[in-house]
Motif scaffolding. Structure first.
Motif, mmCIF file in Angstrom:
data_model
loop_
_atom_site.group_PDB
_atom_site.id
_atom_site.type_symbol
_atom_site.label_atom_id
_atom_site.label_comp_id
_atom_site.label_asym_id
_atom_site.label_seq_id
_atom_site.Cartn_x
_atom_site.Cartn_y
_atom_site.Cartn_z
ATOM 1 N N MET A 1 0.839 -1.192 0.000
ATOM 2 C CA MET A 1 0.000 0.000 0.000
ATOM 3 C C MET A 1 0.876 1.244 0.000
ATOM 4 O O MET A 1 1.814 1.355 0.791
ATOM 5 N N LYS A 2 0.566 2.169 -0.869
ATOM 6 C CA LYS A 2 1.331 3.406 -0.998
ATOM 7 C C LYS A 2 0.371 4.579 -0.788
ATOM 8 O O LYS A 2 -0.576 4.768 -1.568
ATOM 9 N N ILE A 3 0.606 5.358 0.258
ATOM 10 C CA ILE A 3 -0.281 6.459 0.616
ATOM 11 C C ILE A 3 0.488 7.765 0.533
ATOM 12 O O ILE A 3 1.583 7.898 1.107
ATOM 13 N N ALA A 4 -0.084 8.749 -0.152
ATOM 14 C CA ALA A 4 0.460 10.100 -0.167
ATOM 15 C C ALA A 4 -0.406 10.976 0.718
ATOM 16 O O ALA A 4 -1.632 10.858 0.727
ATOM 17 N N ASP B 1 -1.428 4.439 -4.294
ATOM 18 C CA ASP B 1 -2.735 3.794 -4.222
ATOM 19 C C ASP B 1 -3.809 4.741 -3.712
ATOM 20 O O ASP B 1 -4.985 4.607 -4.054
ATOM 21 N N MET B 2 -3.394 5.696 -2.862
ATOM 22 C CA MET B 2 -4.372 6.575 -2.237
ATOM 23 C C MET B 2 -3.719 7.882 -1.849
ATOM 24 O O MET B 2 -2.542 7.903 -1.449
ATOM 25 N N MET B 3 -4.460 8.976 -1.970
ATOM 26 C CA MET B 3 -3.998 10.264 -1.470
ATOM 27 C C MET B 3 -4.975 10.780 -0.429
ATOM 28 O O MET B 3 -6.188 10.849 -0.667
ATOM 29 N N LEU B 4 -4.435 11.142 0.729
ATOM 30 C CA LEU B 4 -5.200 11.801 1.770
ATOM 31 C C LEU B 4 -4.853 13.281 1.736
ATOM 32 O O LEU B 4 -3.669 13.642 1.738
ATOM 33 N N ALA C 1 1.011 11.787 8.257
ATOM 34 C CA ALA C 1 1.937 10.870 7.584
ATOM 35 C C ALA C 1 2.784 10.109 8.601
ATOM 36 O O ALA C 1 2.938 8.879 8.505
ATOM 37 N N GLY C 2 3.346 10.825 9.569
ATOM 38 C CA GLY C 2 4.179 10.163 10.568
ATOM 39 C C GLY C 2 3.402 9.182 11.419
ATOM 40 O O GLY C 2 3.900 8.094 11.751
ATOM 41 N N SER C 3 2.174 9.543 11.770
ATOM 42 C CA SER C 3 1.347 8.641 12.574
ATOM 43 C C SER C 3 0.987 7.384 11.798
ATOM 44 O O SER C 3 1.033 6.268 12.341
ATOM 45 N N LEU C 4 0.614 7.541 10.519
ATOM 46 C CA LEU C 4 0.296 6.366 9.711
ATOM 47 C C LEU C 4 1.493 5.424 9.619
ATOM 48 O O LEU C 4 1.350 4.200 9.765
ATOM 49 N N ALA C 5 2.678 5.990 9.371
ATOM 50 C CA ALA C 5 3.875 5.150 9.260
ATOM 51 C C ALA C 5 4.179 4.450 10.579
ATOM 52 O O ALA C 5 4.525 3.257 10.608
ATOM 53 N N PHE C 6 4.062 5.178 11.681
ATOM 54 C CA PHE C 6 4.293 4.600 13.005
ATOM 55 C C PHE C 6 3.304 3.478 13.287
ATOM 56 O O PHE C 6 3.679 2.388 13.748
ATOM 57 N N LEU C 7 2.031 3.711 13.003
ATOM 58 C CA LEU C 7 1.008 2.710 13.277
ATOM 59 C C LEU C 7 1.182 1.471 12.399
ATOM 60 O O LEU C 7 0.972 0.339 12.859
ATOM 61 N N LEU C 8 1.556 1.668 11.137
ATOM 62 C CA LEU C 8 1.805 0.523 10.260
ATOM 63 C C LEU C 8 2.972 -0.311 10.752
ATOM 64 O O LEU C 8 2.916 -1.546 10.751
ATOM 65 N N MET D 1 5.122 -1.148 2.825
ATOM 66 C CA MET D 1 4.251 0.010 2.949
ATOM 67 C C MET D 1 5.070 1.281 2.727
ATOM 68 O O MET D 1 6.202 1.392 3.220
ATOM 69 N N VAL D 2 4.506 2.227 2.003
ATOM 70 C CA VAL D 2 5.181 3.505 1.766
ATOM 71 C C VAL D 2 4.207 4.623 2.089
ATOM 72 O O VAL D 2 3.071 4.625 1.608
ATOM 73 N N VAL D 3 4.661 5.571 2.936
ATOM 74 C CA VAL D 3 3.871 6.757 3.262
ATOM 75 C C VAL D 3 4.668 7.972 2.823
ATOM 76 O O VAL D 3 5.801 8.172 3.260
#
Length: 272
Positions: free
Chosen positions: A1-4, A157-160, A17-24, A136-138
């Motif tokens: 999964m790749k999230i921008a 895959d997704m942009m927030l 971004a940092g929280s998503l990476a930490f949680l993953l 995983m890439v954030v």
């Protein structure tokens, strides 16, 4: 999964971004974070000291790396045939919070001089990270909208897009989302941040509804985030905060969406 993760400067995109990476990472995924902001500070959130973060040379400014990859024997001529598969292993930095960090930097001009090899290098590296690698890439994107035109987030895959309830922030969010849609990014969603009351949440939901945008979550105003920023504390100190708990809920909804409409590659450790 790749999230921008994108948004106006100061919108809170780096926290997301940092929280998503930490949680993953905490969930067992091998995770790479990319700081593509012109003023990179994701390293601080992930626990690097000022000295450690300051020692990182962004890929776009690493003249030795760019010359080694794109240089030829002819002055003013650079190669378009190079590999980038070794860049992560050599230049991504482990962080105390868990994810590895690659500071990309930005290319401010698409045109003249030494910018061209740097731009070619960045494009090739981003394509490699988003298309050819399995972790995983954030991506913490540059603030504003110009980066969309440079193709920084192609193949995610997704942009927030993160925004508070202020009109200027929402206007920039709308421009980013419109350009991202035109670029063919398959999933786009709005994230409300620093929400202080039901009225602010409704402003964001009304904005999204009139533009047929998905809202993937609301992050409440959280004074502990402000205090952590002043103190220079990392994301680990915020893992039980209201803001990070809300971001955890956003991540859960992203996974639910991907299970409904799969795009995710097989993840390490049996996750899906």
């Amino acid at each position: 999964m790749k999230i921008a993760v994108a948004g106006k400067g100061g919108s809170g995109k780096t926290l997301v971004a940092g929280s998503l990476a930490f949680l993953l990472t905490r969930a067992g995924y091998t995770t790479l974070t990319i700081d593509a902001d012109s003023a990179p500070n994701l390293g601080f959130l992930l626990g690097l000291s000022a000295r450690e973060a300051g020692a990182i040379v962004p890929v776009s400014k690493n003249e030795g790396l760019i010359a080694a990859k794109t240089g030829t024997a002819f002055p003013g001529v650079y190669s378009l045939n190079f590999t980038v598969d070794d860049v992560v292993s050599k230049y991504a930095v482990p962080t105390p919070a868990g994810p590895h960090l690659l500071v990309m930097g930005t290319v401010t001009s698409m045109g003249a001089g030494c910018t061209c090899p740097a731009n070619s290098m960045i494009r090739a590296l981003l394509r490699h990270l988003f298309v050819e690698r399995d972790e995983m890439v954030v991506l913490d994107m540059e603030a504003g909208v110009e980066h969309i035109g440079r193709g920084t987030a192609e193949n995610v895959d997704m942009m927030l897009v993160v925004s508070d309830a202020h009109r200027q922030s929402l206007a920039i969010a709308e421009r980013i989302l419109r350009m991202a849609k035109d670029a063919g990014i398959p999933r786009l969603a709005l994230v409300g941040n620093r929400i202080m009351d039901a009225g602010q949440e409704q402003v964001i939901r009304d904005f999204a509804h009139t533009r047929d945008l998905a809202v993937v979550g609301m992050i409440p105003f959280d004074a502990t985030v402000t205090r952590a920023g002043i103190a220079g504390d990392s994301i680990e100190t915020l893992q039980n905060s209201a803001a990070v708990c809300a971001i955890s809920g956003i991540l859960d909804r992203i996974f639910q969406d991907l299970q409904t409409r799969p795009l995710i590659r097989d993840a390490p450790g049996g996750h899906a």
